[in-house]
Design an enzyme around this catalytic site. Structure first.
Site, PDB file in Angstrom:
ATOM      1  N   HIS A 363       0.815  -1.218   0.000  1.00 20.79           N
ATOM      2  CA  HIS A 363       0.000   0.000   0.000  1.00 20.79           C
ATOM      3  C   HIS A 363       0.850   1.270   0.000  1.00 20.79           C
ATOM      4  CE1 HIS A 363      -2.786  -3.142   1.137  1.00 20.79           C
ATOM      5  NE2 HIS A 363      -2.090  -3.333   2.235  1.00 20.79           N
ATOM      6  N   CYS A 364       1.970   1.243  -0.677  1.00 19.64           N
ATOM      7  CA  CYS A 364       2.869   2.405  -0.803  1.00 19.64           C
ATOM      8  C   CYS A 364       3.547   2.798   0.508  1.00 19.64           C
ATOM      9  CB  CYS A 364       2.168   3.649  -1.381  1.00 19.64           C
ATOM     10  SG  CYS A 364       1.553   3.402  -3.025  1.00 19.64           S
ATOM     11  N   ALA A 365       3.280   2.049   1.587  1.00 14.85           N
ATOM     12  CA  ALA A 365       3.927   2.372   2.866  1.00 14.85           C
ATOM     13  C   ALA A 365       5.062   1.372   3.052  1.00 14.85           C
ATOM     14  CB  ALA A 365       2.925   2.299   4.008  1.00 14.85           C
TER      15      ALA A 365
END
Lengths: 409, 145
Positions: A363-365
């Site tokens: 999730h892009c984290a």
């Protein structure tokens, strides 16, 4: 609970997909990525292109005057959505652009050795611009530790903040675990140390009333598309008192007053200095319409609705021995989980075959695995048009997820 | 022809599960005589390293490590068994046939052997990149020769 049947009538995605021609109803549970758009927003965009297509801020004919008025009216609506003054909000292409603009606008404010505080929970868009600035200006990136539930407690921020901290940049609600940070307290600590507080509000704005006067953040970024508005539009809030610290990142038409061949340039005031070039006019009008739509339904009602759906989901998921839950303790509309021994991406593909659409991955984290000890997760995220049937579809599909390879045969 | 019935989904499924649960040639080695490539797909979590030792144009050893979904793990495991002791040209031919299969074109069943279990992976278009990640990696290895 909201009357979802009624709400879904506002969203063409439902009328087009949930009909007699579709074999399975649509269970869209990826709202933290982006949301569906109601007809009022879509119609507003069309209205601009059909009825008063002209550029803003540069023409003297009546058609252009009309769109100038609409444009500034949109700014008023969006500003009031976060309780800001009209001269404190600029339009951008989205939260990513807003966060980049904030980081680069501080280029002259930051100097070698200054510290920038982030957290492991942040989305790439609130990490990478700062990494780049840190490289350019030889600043230091410091990570504020979070507690077991992902919260940056005031105490934890106090542990890492120092006299050389210049910026603290955190998401008010994190995008993987949906952790709500105690922003008001964190801002106080930041200001006590003479640093600036940047708030990534992309995951909070769609679900919770943001009040920049109450939290006293210096900067705020958010995206229209996560809050039933169009893609390609966002907001950049800069508190009046700190506007003297920033310098525009993007240069072009309508952001300057005059310039000459001796390299002398005079800029317009904020927000116009941060709106170079022709803006996404249709998108901005649609964004304001989205704010009005959410205001009419009520963010409190939306939040309550999501909370009941999450409680309902968690109760059932907890009874399933093969489900690992990562954020059952918070009341955000985000449910982060894994199915034991099945890779998150395989789970998402399997659920998709049942028309249950969730997100898998990191999730892009990409820093979060360092604290969560798991590389990828499944994320189901709720919004106002979700109902119990969506949760039932998710749960019943997960119960059969042992057959996850079926989708390939 | 292949030694198994490619129209039987139960068998194809078992092949994937077998390689996913017990991946072959999965280990990391520290030997500079191996060519190393790192495949991390931009859109998903697959993060796979492939190490290949090529002597006189023959793939003598092939190892891989990293993290991937069921499809990428099983596919990489099967690929490692398919190309071992093959010449670079033979391996390129296997890659070519595998890509053809994923694109629903004609392909040589015998050459692909167990890799035929991915014949229907294109029913989930987003997962084609998982199935072919190690084949793309092997192509990168050959570019380094």
């Amino acid at each position: 609970m909201l009357d979802v049947k009624d709400i879904r009538k506002d969203f063409p995605m439902y009328s087009l997909h949930n009909n007699e021609y579709e074999a399975k109803p649509l269970h869209y549970l990826d709202n933290a990525a982006t949301s569906f758009k109601p007809s009022v927003v879509i119609n507003k965009i069309n209205e601009y292109y059909n009825n008063y297509s002209a550029n803003t801020k540069r023409s003297d004919y009546s058609l252009a005057y009309k769109i100038d008025q609409e444009f500034e009216e949109a700014r008023k609506i969006v500003a009031s959505f976060i309780n800001a003054n009209i001269d404190e909000v600029a339009f951008t292409s989205g939260a990513t652009m807003s966060l980049n603009e904030i980081a680069y606008s501080l280029l002259y404010e930051l100097k070698e050795g200054d510290e920038i505080i982030l957290s492991y929970n942040e989305h790439a868009s609130n990490v990478l611009p700062w990494y780049n600035i840190a490289k350019m200006k030889r600043c230091k990136i410091v990570f504020a530790p979070s507690d077991k539930k992902g919260v940056i407690t005031p105490n934890n921020l106090s542990k890492v903040i120092t006299k050389i901290t210049k910026v603290v940049s955190l998401a008010s609600v994190t995008n993987v675990l949906g952790v709500r940070q105690p922003i008001k307290e964190l801002v106080k600590i930041t200001h006590n140390n003479n640093a600036l507080f940047v708030c990534d509000g992309a995951q909070e704005a769609p679900h919770h009333k943001i009040d920049v006067k109450d939290t006293n953040v210096d900067f705020l970024a958010l995206s229209s598309h996560k809050m039933v508005g169009p893609t390609g539009v966002g907001l950049l809030y800069v508190k009046k008192e700190v506007q003297n610290k920033i310098w525009p990142f993007i240069y072009g038409g309508e952001m300057n007053s005059r310039f000459d061949s001796s390299l002398s340039v005079s800029l317009k005031e904020f927000p116009f200095s941060f709106e170079a070039g022709t803006q996404n006019i249709a998108g901005i009008l649609g964004f304001a319409e989205a704010c009005k739509y959410l205001n009419n339904i009520g963010l409190e009602e939306i939040e309550k609705h999501e909370k009941s759906l999450k409680t309902y989901a968690i109760k059932q998921l907890k009874e399933m021995k093969n489900i690992i839950l990562y954020n059952d303790f918070n009341d955000s509309g985000i449910i982060t989980f894994n199915v034991k021994d099945i890779h998150a991406q395989d789970v998402a593909t399997y659920l998709s075959s049942n028309n249950v659409f969730i997100r898998s991955g990191n999730h892009c984290a990409k820093l979060l695995p360092e604290v969560l000890n798991v590389n990828s997760t499944c994320r189901a995220s709720l919004y106002l048009y979700n109902d119990y049937s969506d949760i039932d579809a998710l749960v019943s599909s997960l119960k059969k997820s042992g057959d996850f390879l079926d989708v390939y045969f | 022809m292949s030694t198994f019935d490619i129209t039987n989904p139960v068998i194809l499924r078992e092949i994937i599960m077998d390689h996913y649960s017990n991946p072959r040639n999965k280990k990391e080695i520290d030997d500079p005589s191996f060519i190393l490539v790192h495949m991390d797909s931009a859109s998903c979590i697959d993060d796979i390293y492939i190490q290949v030792k090529i002597v006189n144009n023959i793939i003598k050893k092939i190892y891989w490590h990293g993290e991937g979904c069921a499809i990428s793990t099983a596919s990489t495991s099967i690929m490692s068994e398919l190309v071992i002791n093959k010449s670079v040209e033979e391996a390129k031919n296997i890659i070519h046939n595998f890509y053809n299969m994923l694109e629903s074109k004609e392909f040589d069943h015998d050459l692909l052997d167990e890799a035929i279990c991915f014949i229907n992976v294109n029913r989930q278009p987003s997962r084609i990149t998982c199935a072919n990640i190690s084949y793309r990696g092997l192509e990168k290895v050959f570019e380094k020769l």
